[in-house]
Write a protein that holds these residues in place. Structure first.
Motif, PDB file in Angstrom:
ATOM      1  N   CYS A 262       0.820  -1.228   0.000  1.00 17.87           N
ATOM      2  CA  CYS A 262       0.000   0.000   0.000  1.00 17.87           C
ATOM      3  C   CYS A 262       0.848   1.270   0.000  1.00 17.87           C
ATOM      4  O   CYS A 262       0.310   2.363   0.021  1.00 17.87           O
ATOM      5  CB  CYS A 262      -0.982  -0.007   1.171  1.00 17.87           C
TER       6      CYS A 262
ATOM      7  N   CYS B  38       2.787  -3.983   8.160  1.00 19.02           N
ATOM      8  CA  CYS B  38       2.244  -2.663   7.854  1.00 19.02           C
ATOM      9  C   CYS B  38       0.992  -2.416   8.695  1.00 19.02           C
ATOM     10  O   CYS B  38       0.092  -3.240   8.729  1.00 19.02           O
ATOM     11  CB  CYS B  38       1.890  -2.587   6.363  1.00 19.02           C
TER      12      CYS B  38
ATOM     13  N   CYS C  72      -2.303  -2.129   6.067  1.00 17.70           N
ATOM     14  CA  CYS C  72      -2.863  -3.263   5.337  1.00 17.70           C
ATOM     15  C   CYS C  72      -2.389  -4.621   5.863  1.00 17.70           C
ATOM     16  O   CYS C  72      -2.806  -5.657   5.383  1.00 17.70           O
ATOM     17  CB  CYS C  72      -2.566  -3.140   3.841  1.00 17.70           C
TER      18      CYS C  72
HETATM   19 ZN   LIG Z   1       0.480  -1.713   3.622  1.00 19.53          ZN
END
Ligand SMILES: [Zn+2]
Ligand SMILES: Nc1nc2c(ncn2[C@@H]2O[C@H](COP(=O)(O)OP(=O)(O)OP(=O)(O)O)[C@@H](O)[C@H]2O)c(=O)[nH]1
Ligand SMILES: [Mg+2]
Lengths: 224, 120
Positions: free
Chosen positions: B76, B89, B92
């Motif tokens: 992302c 992350c 996401c």
């Molecule tokens: Zn991400």
């Protein structure tokens, strides 16, 4: 007297890196493809080099540099017994090889006769990763009995790898080792890293590695 | 650990640059070190005190500017900082990331004194 600030902005290990570049230059001049092998003590670095020699001695002349913290020639003697030139370098207690030490070793090998040069770094998962030697690829020999959590505990060494060996697969029935967990950790640190599970004891899986190395050497020669 | 070799490299680099600048004394060493490099400040200081003895760097103050690790998610593209390795992350949940900051490892500058006579 007043203090004056003098900007430097230079990598702390730049002197090592310059030396490493010289090593690389010398290797390239002689068409020698080189591998830096790292691992924890006893993971099977020497056994792996011996297997590699056994599989490829008809095609390649392989020179070996053995790095150890103590003044012993145990590993180099094994290589010489297997019919290949070897040099032992003693780091004088240091936990890793540096480019300058390798430079001394390289000069003792018959470079113009070699196809491949293998460096066995000092058994250690932390320090060797920080010192660039000038070799073409970095390889780690991980081994099953060390445990499946090593990528999580020693991330830096996994980040800089070009190829990974998982040795002692013959021991999987006897130790608790979750291959998926291990490989997931590796994937997080070094996505897509080429990996060869094998056993230096039984010879299982060594063929695939030897084939890959042959291809690498061929590509290296073509790319020049 | 390899702090001794690292400290020797810092000293050589500092001396080289101090000589170039015609320093009579080095009073400060400013290092920039990323969070992901496995270096312990205290042991660098320890070795420094020993090996800088009898050089113009003796007594120089070592300053460590620690750079926090920042990763960028490859799925992302979000940039995020991490307290420990292998953190996914936060947006996401992806683990596919590249390191933006945290691997810095350099000598930024040195603080020196020059001979007053020579400056005049
Ligand atoms: Zn991400
Ligand atoms: N069961 C089993 N044992 C192995 C295998 N490979 C190596 N070993 C054994 O593991 C031990 C260490 O092997 P070495 O090749 O000396 O390991 P090394 O990494 O070179 O060790 P240092 O140079 O001392 O750090 C020896 O007893 C080998 O016989 C394997 O695939 N399976
Ligand atoms: Mg060995």
């Amino acid at each position: 007297m007043s203090a004056i600030r003098v900007p430097v902005v230079e990598k702390i290990l730049s002197a090592n890196d310059r030396m490493a570049d010289e090593n690389r230059f010398l290797l390239d001049q002689n068409n020698v493809f080189s591998i830096n092998i790292m691992a924890s003590p006893g993971a099977g670095k020497t056994s792996f080099i011996l297997q590699t020699i056994k599989h490829l001695s008809n095609e390649f002349k392989i020179g070996v540099i053995e790095g150890d913290t103590a003044p012993v020639t145990i590993d180099a003697d094994k290589i010489i017994k297997a019919g290949m030139p070897a040099v032992q370098i003693n780091t004088g207690g240091d936990c890793h090889l540096e480019a300058a030490m390798l430079s001394d070793g390289i000069k003792q090998l018959p470079l113009n006769e070699l196809d491949v040069m293998i460096v066995e770094n000092v058994g250690n998962l932390i320090c060797p990763a920080a010192w660039y030697l000038g070799t073409h690829i970095n390889l780690l020999v991980a081994s099953v009995p060390e445990g499946d959590d090593k990528p999580y505990k020693y991330p830096n060494i996994y980040r800089g790898l070009n190829v990974l060996i998982i040795n002692k697969t013959d021991l999987t029935p006897y130790v608790e080792y979750n291959m998926d967990y291990f490989r997931k950790g590796v994937e997080l640190l070094n996505p897509g890293l080429i990996t060869f599970p094998l056993s230096c004891r039984t010879g299982d899986g060594v063929d695939a590695w030897a084939e890959w190395l042959k291809t690498q050497v061929k590509q290296y020669r073509q790319g020049k | 650990m390899h702090e001794l070799s690292v400290t020797e490299s810092i000293l050589n680099l500092a001396l080289e640059n101090a000589n170039k600048a015609q320093a009579v004394k080095v009073t400060g060493i400013n290092l920039v070190i990323g969070q992901l490099s496995s270096i312990v400040d205290d042991s660098i200081q320890f070795y420094w005190d020993t090996i800088s003895e009898d050089t113009i760097c003796q007594g120089a103050k070592l300053s460590f500017n620690r750079i926090p690790a920042v990763l960028q998610c490859q799925d992302c593209k979000k940039e995020y900082s991490i307290a420990q390795e292998l953190t996914p992350c936060p947006v996401c949940g992806s683990y596919r990331s590249v390191i933006i900051h945290g691997e810095e490892f350099y000598l930024d500058s040195i603080e020196i004194e020059k001979d007053q006579e020579m400056i005049k």
